[in-house]
Design a protein around this motif. Structure first.
Motif, PDB file in Angstrom:
ATOM      1  N   LYS A  34       0.908  -1.415  -0.012  1.00  0.00           N
ATOM      2  CA  LYS A  34       0.025  -0.017   0.101  1.00  0.00           C
ATOM      3  C   LYS A  34       0.679   1.387   0.045  1.00  0.00           C
ATOM      4  CE  LYS A  34      -4.257  -1.560   1.966  1.00  0.00           C
ATOM      5  NZ  LYS A  34      -4.375  -2.422   3.292  1.00  0.00           N
ATOM      6  N   VAL A  35       0.359   2.307  -0.763  1.00  0.00           N
ATOM      7  CA  VAL A  35       1.103   3.409  -0.794  1.00  0.00           C
ATOM      8  C   VAL A  35       1.242   4.061   0.628  1.00  0.00           C
ATOM      9  CG1 VAL A  35       1.277   5.967  -1.908  1.00  0.00           C
ATOM     10  CG2 VAL A  35       0.872   3.874  -3.282  1.00  0.00           C
ATOM     11  N   ARG A  36       2.097   4.610   1.221  1.00  0.00           N
ATOM     12  CA  ARG A  36       2.083   5.442   2.447  1.00  0.00           C
ATOM     13  C   ARG A  36       1.452   6.737   2.391  1.00  0.00           C
ATOM     14  NH1 ARG A  36       7.214   5.604   6.536  1.00  0.00           N
ATOM     15  NH2 ARG A  36       7.257   3.291   5.889  1.00  0.00           N
ATOM     16  N   LEU A  37       0.732   7.145   3.005  1.00  0.00           N
ATOM     17  CA  LEU A  37      -0.244   8.326   2.805  1.00  0.00           C
ATOM     18  C   LEU A  37       0.192   9.389   3.970  1.00  0.00           C
ATOM     19  CD1 LEU A  37      -3.755   7.386   1.801  1.00  0.00           C
ATOM     20  CD2 LEU A  37      -1.829   7.750   0.292  1.00  0.00           C
ATOM     21  N   ARG A  38       0.454  10.654   3.801  1.00  0.00           N
ATOM     22  CA  ARG A  38       0.404  11.657   4.785  1.00  0.00           C
ATOM     23  C   ARG A  38      -0.560  12.588   4.404  1.00  0.00           C
ATOM     24  NH1 ARG A  38       6.113  14.092   5.703  1.00  0.00           N
ATOM     25  NH2 ARG A  38       6.463  12.169   7.099  1.00  0.00           N
ATOM     26  N   ASP A  39      -1.579  13.091   5.469  1.00  0.00           N
ATOM     27  CA  ASP A  39      -2.328  13.951   5.272  1.00  0.00           C
ATOM     28  C   ASP A  39      -3.599  13.790   3.799  1.00  0.00           C
ATOM     29  OD1 ASP A  39      -1.635  15.245   7.431  1.00  0.00           O
ATOM     30  OD2 ASP A  39      -0.300  16.603   6.285  1.00  0.00           O
ATOM     31  N   GLY A  40      -3.698  12.445   3.662  1.00  0.00           N
ATOM     32  CA  GLY A  40      -4.310  11.954   2.509  1.00  0.00           C
ATOM     33  C   GLY A  40      -3.925  11.944   1.125  1.00  0.00           C
ATOM     34  N   ALA A  41      -2.481  12.155   1.150  1.00  0.00           N
ATOM     35  CA  ALA A  41      -1.913  12.055  -0.383  1.00  0.00           C
ATOM     36  C   ALA A  41      -0.727  11.312   0.046  1.00  0.00           C
ATOM     37  CB  ALA A  41      -1.367  13.647  -0.701  1.00  0.00           C
ATOM     38  N   PRO A  42       0.081  10.759  -1.136  1.00  0.00           N
ATOM     39  CA  PRO A  42       1.143   9.927  -0.843  1.00  0.00           C
ATOM     40  C   PRO A  42       2.439  10.639  -0.227  1.00  0.00           C
ATOM     41  CG  PRO A  42       0.194   9.696  -3.127  1.00  0.00           C
ATOM     42  CD  PRO A  42      -0.576  10.854  -2.509  1.00  0.00           C
ATOM     43  N   LEU A  43       2.790  10.100   0.630  1.00  0.00           N
ATOM     44  CA  LEU A  43       4.111  10.716   1.524  1.00  0.00           C
ATOM     45  C   LEU A  43       5.267  10.681   0.166  1.00  0.00           C
ATOM     46  CD1 LEU A  43       5.578   9.701   4.606  1.00  0.00           C
ATOM     47  CD2 LEU A  43       7.042   9.683   2.654  1.00  0.00           C
ATOM     48  N   VAL A  44       5.641  12.021   0.280  1.00  0.00           N
ATOM     49  CA  VAL A  44       7.028  12.214  -0.519  1.00  0.00           C
ATOM     50  C   VAL A  44       8.209  12.113   0.390  1.00  0.00           C
ATOM     51  CG1 VAL A  44       8.007  13.750  -2.329  1.00  0.00           C
ATOM     52  CG2 VAL A  44       5.710  13.568  -2.220  1.00  0.00           C
ATOM     53  N   THR A  45       9.131  11.291  -0.152  1.00  0.00           N
ATOM     54  CA  THR A  45      10.357  11.148   0.666  1.00  0.00           C
ATOM     55  C   THR A  45      11.407  12.290   0.405  1.00  0.00           C
ATOM     56  OG1 THR A  45      11.651  10.110  -1.118  1.00  0.00           O
ATOM     57  CG2 THR A  45      10.130   8.954   0.230  1.00  0.00           C
ATOM     58  N   ASP A  46      12.371  12.195   1.273  1.00  0.00           N
ATOM     59  CA  ASP A  46      13.532  13.449   1.100  1.00  0.00           C
ATOM     60  C   ASP A  46      13.954  13.338  -0.431  1.00  0.00           C
ATOM     61  OD1 ASP A  46      13.204  14.262   3.779  1.00  0.00           O
ATOM     62  OD2 ASP A  46      14.974  13.169   4.386  1.00  0.00           O
ATOM     63  N   ASN A  47      13.757  12.178  -0.946  1.00  0.00           N
ATOM     64  CA  ASN A  47      14.437  12.028  -2.619  1.00  0.00           C
ATOM     65  C   ASN A  47      13.293  12.243  -3.555  1.00  0.00           C
ATOM     66  OD1 ASN A  47      16.815  10.855  -1.087  1.00  0.00           O
ATOM     67  ND2 ASN A  47      15.488   9.163  -0.711  1.00  0.00           N
ATOM     68  N   GLY A  48      12.048  12.613  -3.208  1.00  0.00           N
ATOM     69  CA  GLY A  48      11.048  13.131  -3.949  1.00  0.00           C
ATOM     70  C   GLY A  48      10.435  11.961  -4.529  1.00  0.00           C
ATOM     71  N   GLN A  49      10.323  10.721  -3.830  1.00  0.00           N
ATOM     72  CA  GLN A  49       9.844   9.345  -4.314  1.00  0.00           C
ATOM     73  C   GLN A  49       8.780   9.196  -3.387  1.00  0.00           C
ATOM     74  OE1 GLN A  49      10.468   9.259  -7.305  1.00  0.00           O
ATOM     75  NE2 GLN A  49      12.520  10.111  -7.249  1.00  0.00           N
ATOM     76  N   HIS A  50       7.966   7.926  -3.648  1.00  0.00           N
ATOM     77  CA  HIS A  50       6.821   7.576  -2.736  1.00  0.00           C
ATOM     78  C   HIS A  50       7.421   6.218  -2.009  1.00  0.00           C
ATOM     79  CE1 HIS A  50       3.709   9.543  -5.378  1.00  0.00           C
ATOM     80  NE2 HIS A  50       4.395  10.216  -4.855  1.00  0.00           N
ATOM     81  N   ILE A  51       6.616   5.635  -0.813  1.00  0.00           N
ATOM     82  CA  ILE A  51       7.024   4.405  -0.028  1.00  0.00           C
ATOM     83  C   ILE A  51       5.848   3.782  -0.080  1.00  0.00           C
ATOM     84  CG2 ILE A  51       7.057   3.683   2.299  1.00  0.00           C
ATOM     85  CD1 ILE A  51       9.780   5.337   1.425  1.00  0.00           C
ATOM     86  N   LEU A  52       6.092   2.398  -0.512  1.00  0.00           N
ATOM     87  CA  LEU A  52       5.186   1.467  -0.521  1.00  0.00           C
ATOM     88  C   LEU A  52       5.363   0.547   1.011  1.00  0.00           C
ATOM     89  CD1 LEU A  52       5.052  -0.513  -3.936  1.00  0.00           C
ATOM     90  CD2 LEU A  52       3.160   0.957  -2.886  1.00  0.00           C
ATOM     91  N   ASP A  53       4.162   0.250   1.895  1.00  0.00           N
ATOM     92  CA  ASP A  53       4.420  -0.566   2.910  1.00  0.00           C
ATOM     93  C   ASP A  53       3.820  -1.997   2.605  1.00  0.00           C
ATOM     94  OD1 ASP A  53       5.659   1.324   4.819  1.00  0.00           O
ATOM     95  OD2 ASP A  53       3.988   2.320   4.547  1.00  0.00           O
ATOM     96  N   VAL A  54       4.668  -2.774   2.640  1.00  0.00           N
ATOM     97  CA  VAL A  54       4.159  -4.275   2.398  1.00  0.00           C
ATOM     98  C   VAL A  54       4.060  -5.198   3.382  1.00  0.00           C
ATOM     99  CG1 VAL A  54       4.733  -5.955   0.553  1.00  0.00           C
ATOM    100  CG2 VAL A  54       5.876  -3.837   0.189  1.00  0.00           C
ATOM    101  N   THR A  55       2.745  -5.768   3.601  1.00  0.00           N
ATOM    102  CA  THR A  55       2.500  -6.747   4.685  1.00  0.00           C
ATOM    103  C   THR A  55       2.305  -8.119   4.143  1.00  0.00           C
ATOM    104  OG1 THR A  55       0.087  -6.200   4.148  1.00  0.00           O
ATOM    105  CG2 THR A  55       1.053  -4.898   6.071  1.00  0.00           C
ATOM    106  N   GLY A  56       2.410  -9.018   4.868  1.00  0.00           N
ATOM    107  CA  GLY A  56       2.410 -10.579   4.392  1.00  0.00           C
ATOM    108  C   GLY A  56       3.290 -11.094   4.080  1.00  0.00           C
ATOM    109  N   LEU A  57       4.512 -10.656   4.339  1.00  0.00           N
ATOM    110  CA  LEU A  57       5.675 -11.102   3.903  1.00  0.00           C
ATOM    111  C   LEU A  57       6.501 -11.950   4.950  1.00  0.00           C
ATOM    112  CD1 LEU A  57       7.348  -8.330   1.898  1.00  0.00           C
ATOM    113  CD2 LEU A  57       6.285 -10.217   0.937  1.00  0.00           C
ATOM    114  N   ARG A  58       7.124 -12.992   4.754  1.00  0.00           N
ATOM    115  CA  ARG A  58       7.972 -13.771   5.624  1.00  0.00           C
ATOM    116  C   ARG A  58       9.401 -13.936   5.093  1.00  0.00           C
ATOM    117  NH1 ARG A  58       9.631 -18.377   7.516  1.00  0.00           N
ATOM    118  NH2 ARG A  58       9.486 -18.841   9.533  1.00  0.00           N
ATOM    119  N   ILE A  59      10.277 -13.062   5.579  1.00  0.00           N
ATOM    120  CA  ILE A  59      11.387 -12.877   4.950  1.00  0.00           C
ATOM    121  C   ILE A  59      12.669 -13.715   5.515  1.00  0.00           C
ATOM    122  CG2 ILE A  59      13.251 -11.072   3.879  1.00  0.00           C
ATOM    123  CD1 ILE A  59      10.850  -9.094   4.130  1.00  0.00           C
ATOM    124  N   ALA A  60      12.673 -14.983   5.222  1.00  0.00           N
ATOM    125  CA  ALA A  60      13.647 -15.687   6.043  1.00  0.00           C
ATOM    126  C   ALA A  60      15.059 -15.524   5.372  1.00  0.00           C
ATOM    127  CB  ALA A  60      13.329 -17.187   5.910  1.00  0.00           C
TER     128      ALA A  60
END
Ligand code: 5RP
Length: 223
Positions: free
Chosen positions: A155-181
């Motif tokens: 899911k795209v991370r939101l801030r104040d209802g809009a995609p959060l913009v990083t210090d590098n001008g990009q977006h963040i996805l937060d991914v659930t449901g993974l098991r990273i062995a």
């Protein structure tokens, strides 16, 4: 002890890893904020810091600590940062504060990663914490589909209802449901996907040491 007190405890303990006369790499987050407060007490013994985010830079400068650009300095002796999860090998999930790309850059420029965390961050297998991935916005849906094929929900991370913009001008996805062995294999694979800037698995830049804040005091884990 409260979680805040545990963070302050490890923040102060990390001072023992700051090398006098050397620039220190500084991460991002609430635990690192405690470290930055502690660092102010020894600021006259170091030339300054390299910072992994605008937020940390502002805090460091407000306390009179000089901030150097990565390109102005060579290899750093030590990088001190928090984590969202840390496994028994010192591999971590990072990026809860959206600073993962610059964190990985400064960590890669440092000889030793000292992780500071409270004990809630210690896990057997990475993936319980939603995995942050910094992405180029035009690739978002392609990357969402690739994670879905692996059983992950991104899911795209939101801030104040809009995609959060990083210090590098990009977006963040937060991914659930993974098991990273296999953290190293997973990091190497996702890093290859077109449009991925940085995946928040730190296996290549894993911790050398973790100062874990527990109710019994600071426990030092060496990896
Ligand atoms: C920021 C990070 C942080 O180090 C991580 O989210 C831990 O933060 P906190 O110390 O606030 O729990 O990776 O991008």
């Amino acid at each position: 002890m409260t979680q805040d007190e545990l963070k302050a405890l490890v923040g102060r303990a990390a001072l023992a890893y700051v090398v006098p006369g050397e620039i220190v790499g500084v991460g991002t987050g609430s635990t690192v904020n405690k470290f930055i407060e502690a660092l102010a007490s020894v600021k006259d013994t170091i030339p300054g810091a390299v910072s992994s985010s605008t937020a940390s830079t502002e805090r460091l400068q407000a306390l009179g600590i000089r901030v150097f650009d990565c390109n102005e300095v060579g290899e750093l002796a030590v990088y001190i940062d928090g984590a969202d999860e840390i496994d028994p090998r010192g591999c971590m999930i990072k990026g809860g504060g959206a600073a993962l790309t610059r964190e990985k850059i400064v960590a890669a420029q440092s000889r030793r990663f000292v992780c500071i965390a409270d004990e809630s961050k210690r896990v057997e297998v990475l993936g319980g914490f939603p995995l942050p991935v910094e992405v180029i916005p035009m690739a978002t849906q392609a990357i969402v589909r690739r994670f879905a094929a692996q059983g992950g929900e991104a899911k795209v991370r939101l801030r104040d209802g809009a995609p959060l913009v990083t210090d590098n001008g990009q977006h963040i996805l937060d991914v659930t449901g993974l098991r990273i062995a296999d953290a190293a294999g997973f990091e190497a694979e996702v890093n290859q996907w077109a449009g991925v800037v940085t995946v928040g698995v730190f296996a290549r830049q894993k911790a050398a040491v973790c100062l874990l804040g527990t109710s019994r005091g600071v426990v030092t884990l060496d990896f």
